[in-house]
Motif scaffolding. Sequence first.
Motif, PDB file in Angstrom:
ATOM      1  N   ARG A 113     -40.317  72.742 -30.449  1.00 23.09           N
ATOM      2  CA  ARG A 113     -39.386  71.721 -29.950  1.00 23.09           C
ATOM      3  C   ARG A 113     -40.001  70.325 -29.918  1.00 23.09           C
ATOM      4  O   ARG A 113     -39.345  69.335 -30.196  1.00 23.09           O
ATOM      5  CB  ARG A 113     -38.918  72.089 -28.532  1.00 23.09           C
ATOM      6  CG  ARG A 113     -37.691  72.973 -28.515  1.00 23.09           C
ATOM      7  CD  ARG A 113     -37.517  73.601 -27.152  1.00 23.09           C
ATOM      8  NE  ARG A 113     -37.244  72.611 -26.101  1.00 23.09           N
ATOM      9  CZ  ARG A 113     -36.034  72.174 -25.802  1.00 23.09           C
ATOM     10  NH1 ARG A 113     -35.000  72.645 -26.453  1.00 23.09           N
ATOM     11  NH2 ARG A 113     -35.861  71.293 -24.847  1.00 23.09           N
ATOM     12  N   ARG A 160     -39.678  69.028 -33.318  1.00 17.96           N
ATOM     13  CA  ARG A 160     -38.284  68.891 -33.733  1.00 17.96           C
ATOM     14  C   ARG A 160     -37.642  67.621 -33.199  1.00 17.96           C
ATOM     15  O   ARG A 160     -36.817  67.011 -33.868  1.00 17.96           O
ATOM     16  CB  ARG A 160     -37.478  70.079 -33.215  1.00 17.96           C
ATOM     17  CG  ARG A 160     -37.396  71.186 -34.208  1.00 17.96           C
ATOM     18  CD  ARG A 160     -36.395  72.170 -33.693  1.00 17.96           C
ATOM     19  NE  ARG A 160     -35.984  73.080 -34.738  1.00 17.96           N
ATOM     20  CZ  ARG A 160     -34.994  73.937 -34.578  1.00 17.96           C
ATOM     21  NH1 ARG A 160     -34.349  74.001 -33.448  1.00 17.96           N
ATOM     22  NH2 ARG A 160     -34.661  74.741 -35.547  1.00 17.96           N
ATOM     23  N   ARG A 165     -19.905  62.566 -27.305  1.00 15.22           N
ATOM     24  CA  ARG A 165     -20.525  63.878 -27.189  1.00 15.22           C
ATOM     25  C   ARG A 165     -21.238  64.266 -28.487  1.00 15.22           C
ATOM     26  O   ARG A 165     -22.319  64.874 -28.470  1.00 15.22           O
ATOM     27  CB  ARG A 165     -19.445  64.910 -26.852  1.00 15.22           C
ATOM     28  CG  ARG A 165     -20.006  66.278 -26.637  1.00 15.22           C
ATOM     29  CD  ARG A 165     -18.994  67.213 -26.035  1.00 15.22           C
ATOM     30  NE  ARG A 165     -19.566  68.545 -25.958  1.00 15.22           N
ATOM     31  CZ  ARG A 165     -18.864  69.636 -25.732  1.00 15.22           C
ATOM     32  NH1 ARG A 165     -17.566  69.553 -25.524  1.00 15.22           N
ATOM     33  NH2 ARG A 165     -19.455  70.814 -25.680  1.00 15.22           N
ATOM     34  N   GLU A 183     -25.681  64.840 -29.115  1.00 17.34           N
ATOM     35  CA  GLU A 183     -26.060  66.246 -29.260  1.00 17.34           C
ATOM     36  C   GLU A 183     -27.578  66.469 -29.346  1.00 17.34           C
ATOM     37  O   GLU A 183     -28.097  67.403 -28.734  1.00 17.34           O
ATOM     38  CB  GLU A 183     -25.367  66.866 -30.476  1.00 17.34           C
ATOM     39  CG  GLU A 183     -25.628  68.356 -30.601  1.00 17.34           C
ATOM     40  CD  GLU A 183     -24.582  69.081 -31.427  1.00 17.34           C
ATOM     41  OE1 GLU A 183     -24.230  68.569 -32.493  1.00 17.34           O
ATOM     42  OE2 GLU A 183     -24.132  70.147 -31.005  1.00 17.34           O
ATOM     43  N   PRO A 184     -28.342  65.619 -30.065  1.00 20.16           N
ATOM     44  CA  PRO A 184     -29.790  65.843 -30.148  1.00 20.16           C
ATOM     45  C   PRO A 184     -30.517  65.775 -28.797  1.00 20.16           C
ATOM     46  O   PRO A 184     -31.655  66.214 -28.692  1.00 20.16           O
ATOM     47  CB  PRO A 184     -30.279  64.731 -31.083  1.00 20.16           C
ATOM     48  CG  PRO A 184     -29.096  64.381 -31.903  1.00 20.16           C
ATOM     49  CD  PRO A 184     -27.919  64.537 -30.982  1.00 20.16           C
ATOM     50  N   HIS A 208     -30.201  67.609 -26.563  1.00 25.85           N
ATOM     51  CA  HIS A 208     -30.505  68.999 -26.233  1.00 25.85           C
ATOM     52  C   HIS A 208     -31.983  69.319 -26.452  1.00 25.85           C
ATOM     53  O   HIS A 208     -32.541  70.227 -25.824  1.00 25.85           O
ATOM     54  CB  HIS A 208     -29.647  69.910 -27.110  1.00 25.85           C
ATOM     55  CG  HIS A 208     -29.721  71.344 -26.736  1.00 25.85           C
ATOM     56  ND1 HIS A 208     -29.135  71.838 -25.589  1.00 25.85           N
ATOM     57  CD2 HIS A 208     -30.322  72.407 -27.328  1.00 25.85           C
ATOM     58  CE1 HIS A 208     -29.376  73.135 -25.507  1.00 25.85           C
ATOM     59  NE2 HIS A 208     -30.082  73.498 -26.545  1.00 25.85           N
ATOM     60  N   LEU A 209     -32.639  68.524 -27.332  1.00 26.50           N
ATOM     61  CA  LEU A 209     -34.044  68.782 -27.632  1.00 26.50           C
ATOM     62  C   LEU A 209     -34.975  68.235 -26.565  1.00 26.50           C
ATOM     63  O   LEU A 209     -36.160  68.552 -26.552  1.00 26.50           O
ATOM     64  CB  LEU A 209     -34.401  68.143 -28.983  1.00 26.50           C
ATOM     65  CG  LEU A 209     -33.851  68.838 -30.227  1.00 26.50           C
ATOM     66  CD1 LEU A 209     -33.972  67.937 -31.429  1.00 26.50           C
ATOM     67  CD2 LEU A 209     -34.590  70.144 -30.459  1.00 26.50           C
ATOM     68  N   ARG A 268     -26.278  59.389 -34.495  1.00 21.70           N
ATOM     69  CA  ARG A 268     -26.669  60.673 -33.912  1.00 21.70           C
ATOM     70  C   ARG A 268     -28.139  60.960 -34.192  1.00 21.70           C
ATOM     71  O   ARG A 268     -28.862  61.491 -33.341  1.00 21.70           O
ATOM     72  CB  ARG A 268     -25.796  61.793 -34.487  1.00 21.70           C
ATOM     73  CG  ARG A 268     -26.242  63.178 -34.084  1.00 21.70           C
ATOM     74  CD  ARG A 268     -25.229  64.241 -34.435  1.00 21.70           C
ATOM     75  NE  ARG A 268     -25.030  64.365 -35.875  1.00 21.70           N
ATOM     76  CZ  ARG A 268     -24.092  65.129 -36.421  1.00 21.70           C
ATOM     77  NH1 ARG A 268     -23.259  65.810 -35.654  1.00 21.70           N
ATOM     78  NH2 ARG A 268     -23.963  65.201 -37.726  1.00 21.70           N
TER      79      ARG A 268
END
Lengths: 315, 271, 535
Positions: C350, C353, C375, C379-380, C382-383, C430
């Motif tokens: 992670r 990433r 939204r 999203e990224p 989340h990392l 994004r």
Amino acid sequence: MLRFIGKRLVSLVVTLWVASLVIFLSLEVVPGDPAAFMLGLNAQEDTLAALRDELGLNKGAVERYVDWVGGMLVGDFGTSYTYRTPVAQMVLDRVQVSLPLALYALTLSTLIAFPAGIWAAARRGKPADIAVMGVTQLGVAIPNFWFAMLMVLVFAINLRWFNAGGFAGWDAGFFAAMKSLTLPAIALALPQASILARVMRSSLLDTLNEDFVRTARAKGLTRGQALWRHALRNAMIPVLTIIGLQFAFLMAGAIIIENVFFLPGLGRLVFQAISARDLIVVESVVMLLVFAVVLVNFLVDLAYAAVDPRLRGRR
Amino acid sequence: MNRNLVLGAGLTAIFLLAALLSFAWVPQDVTQMDIANKIKPPSAAHPLGTDHFGRDILSMIMVGARTSIAVALVAVGIGMGLGVPLGLAAAARRGGWLDEVIMRANDLVFAFPSLLIAIMITAVFGASALNAIIAIGIFNIPVFARLTRSGALSLWTRDFVLAARVAGKGAARISFEHILPNVTNLLIVQGTIQFSLGILAEAGLSYVGLGAQPPTPSWGRMLADSQTMVSFAPHMALFPGLAILLTVLGLNLMGDGLRDVLDPRLRRDRQ
Amino acid sequence: MTLLRIDGLSLDIRGTPILRDVSLSVEAGQIVGVIGESGSGKSMTAFSVMQLLPEGSVCSGRISLSGHEMLALSEDHLCRLRGNDVSMVFQEPMTALNPLKTIGEQVAETILIHERTSAEDARHRAAEALTRAELPQDRFPLSRYPHELSGGQRQRVVIAMAIALRPKLLIADEPTTALDVTTQAEILTLLKRLVQEDGMGLLMISHDLAVVADMADHIVIMRRGEVVEQGPAQSLLRGMRHPYSLALLAASDHVPDREGAPQDTPLLQVRDVIRDYPTPRKGLWGTPGTFRAVDGVSFDIRRGENLGLVGESGCGKSTLTRAILGLEEVQSGTIALDGAPVFAGHKPNRAVRRRMQVVFQDPYGSFNPRHKVGRLVCEPFHLLDNPPAGADRDRAIAKALESVGLSADDAGKYIHEFSGGQRQRIAIARALIIKPDLIILDEAVSALDVSVRAQVLDLLADLSDRFGLTYLFISHDLSVVRSITDRVLVMQAGKIVEQGETAQVFADPQHPYTQQLIAAAPQLPQDVRKLAHEH
């Protein structure tokens, strides 16, 4: 091609094997003691023992399963407890009614559905299309046994064109026998034909939007030629799937329709067996119907390969 | 507004309301027999006539709607509740052993039409509305599993799913965040279709005595009762059959309408 | 006599105007190129000539094809002309053929539909047409099915079908857009040869100015359903007057300005990477084989560098991309960002990433249509272990959107409210939102019209200067790679066959495959390119 058939055959055998396990477990193991179940609560202990002996219930479940499957493989379906006759013989008698009925209905439904579906697709949005769609919408919604009752009311009771029920028997001649199957076959076929016609129409409309139909038109084919020569065969793939699935519904539907028309088919046999708690008969007939459904789907898979060269693989 | 959708939703609403109303009020109590008034054709007192026990057919149809709707609705619930997660899981692990097992199990269930399942259940446990629900529900599972899987498979190849994977999201999270919302349209449409098939199947099972048992009124049983009397009391066969036909027709029209409204591809075609 | 004359053609489809007053003509033996971006009406012009238009189309004006007034003819009469006097080749060869019929049947059908002749004669002439389309009978017999052929080979079958009766006019609608560069060059050469041999007219529709410049005798430039400028190819290219034509020319060979130079420290290190896929087993009991998609690939990306990776479809570049992003584990070799491996202990790392992001090709498939832009963009997050929430999150979204030239209010909209170019900007936003070091641009501008592409390339150059970004630019389009990268890798069949400074590789390619690729890539003439840069 051989590899494709081989794979399908393997999956056919596996499906049948698992199905036989499911049937055996739910009808012979779940009820506990099948003998007690068949004879009811007030049975005497010695009658029970005699029945257990007769049915071979004293053996273990595994051994009984192997006997059952092994017997079926050589055509021995056991002996009916209530009728005291071999199940195989009873089934054979009844299949002579049920199988022709299912095939008759399938033929009718295909003969109605194909032209109707093609006609509607070719005249998309025109009155013919709207009419076909309206009629099939009703056909899909109508319960077939109710439709059967209405037909009996009109064609048998009022017009006296047909008998209200019963089967003339093949001894009475082919046409007499077919005549007594006609109303039941129509009742079975109507909802199926409606579904099939709708699938045919929408599949054909999808295919008519494909690039290769446009290519054909650019070659100078008329709209009609492009439909018959290029779109139709491509549209058959989903239609075949539905025909395969419909066979299962025809078998099941026939069980109900046979009751409307008092036809001595497998359906009547199953209901008599259930009310007599004759598990041996139920077990064998259910297995036979499952076999028919699986076999038809295997044949549909072969038909795919006949239609689609991509499934036949590279030469 | 879509014509099919309005017509279908209207028909469906009539029968839903009739079923709900029957809990509070019916023209005549359906447990009361009135032999003096048996097999009466439609009249002012009994708009749809009476049956062989003198019961009011309109009231029977209203109460019977409860059985039909309840059985079909719960069966769709079973099918969706189990089929959708199985389909999502199969698609998330496409080509893997889980996918293989789920799809083969589906093939197996497809080999048993719901009537055969009902026959097996009835042979062992006896006939009841509950068994009809289970039989129809089991048959609904592979329908929803297949639909969900095929919808999900095409979504898994889309770049937005790849983007979610780049963002470190796992298969379960992607299934619920990205896949499920994009297959709900398919599920809603299929749900109305299975609902209507469920009503037909319940009627068929009750007709042959494998479904709801007396005294629970059900459309299929009413038709079975009327069968021997159809030559002199056709109204007994006509009205319950029409009730089934119109409910199923309403649901199917609603399904078609929903598909047209929800599918953006079709919407673009129409413009 | 003029072969095809279109005069004042207007077209409405269900009330929407598509074409307005289009006029052009094609002589026998002449190649006319029609150029335009999406929505210019160039394809609809072609379909109007064939009279194969969608339902609800209304044409006015004149289309006369060797004396036939196409707009006045009955459908029957049109069917007799289609395939016989005028034929068409389409963009998508993979779907243009009926999958259930052999190629022989499909080519012979053109003949049998128009002439009363024996099946034997039709087959014989079909074989001849296929041979003329460079599908010799010994390798491609009539009994082949379309699925047994590659995209380029299928396009040859479509061409054979179109020329079987030696039509007077051939219409080609983006005939090479779906093909690889080297295949494209072969198909273009084939079309040119057929025009010369048969003396037929060719109406060639394309979005690519370089392709048309190379082929056409006469060029027509279209925009929003109208012809903006047309003339003989050579003089038009060198003397464009209409502002749109000039803008199109400038955009086709756009080179964005970049300031920052790459540093010497390596950011991403790829060493001896091998990625195999199992192939289906041969025979019922055979063992499954393996297909080596990536075969011993090694390279570095330096910090701040724009590295290009070019190769044709199937060369392994997508597999390599997935491996770098840590979506799939490789069989052997290492991939490390700043020394940290992307895969550690068979698990994606992670920490690595979150320092890499990606922008995909398809601006329409890259976003979940059910989520709002806000939204989608975040999203990224989340990392991250502690992703920003509430107002911090909204601020980050606004900042990302503003940095790609959109407004903070766009966060509340759905993706279908945006155009293709705007969507690609959202995809970049994004990628930017977690401030990555490396962004992989996987064919990120390939689906865009040239003018939009030029703007997105400028944006990328600007962002790389502002945020010190490193790009890995994956593309099949040599002109894009040439304009924006410092260094380039050429990939073929899973291997890197050549790498070096971009200018160096393009000026003096060493590997035969690189030479072939560069020779095949359509290019505007040198003096025209110079003109393009002046605008």
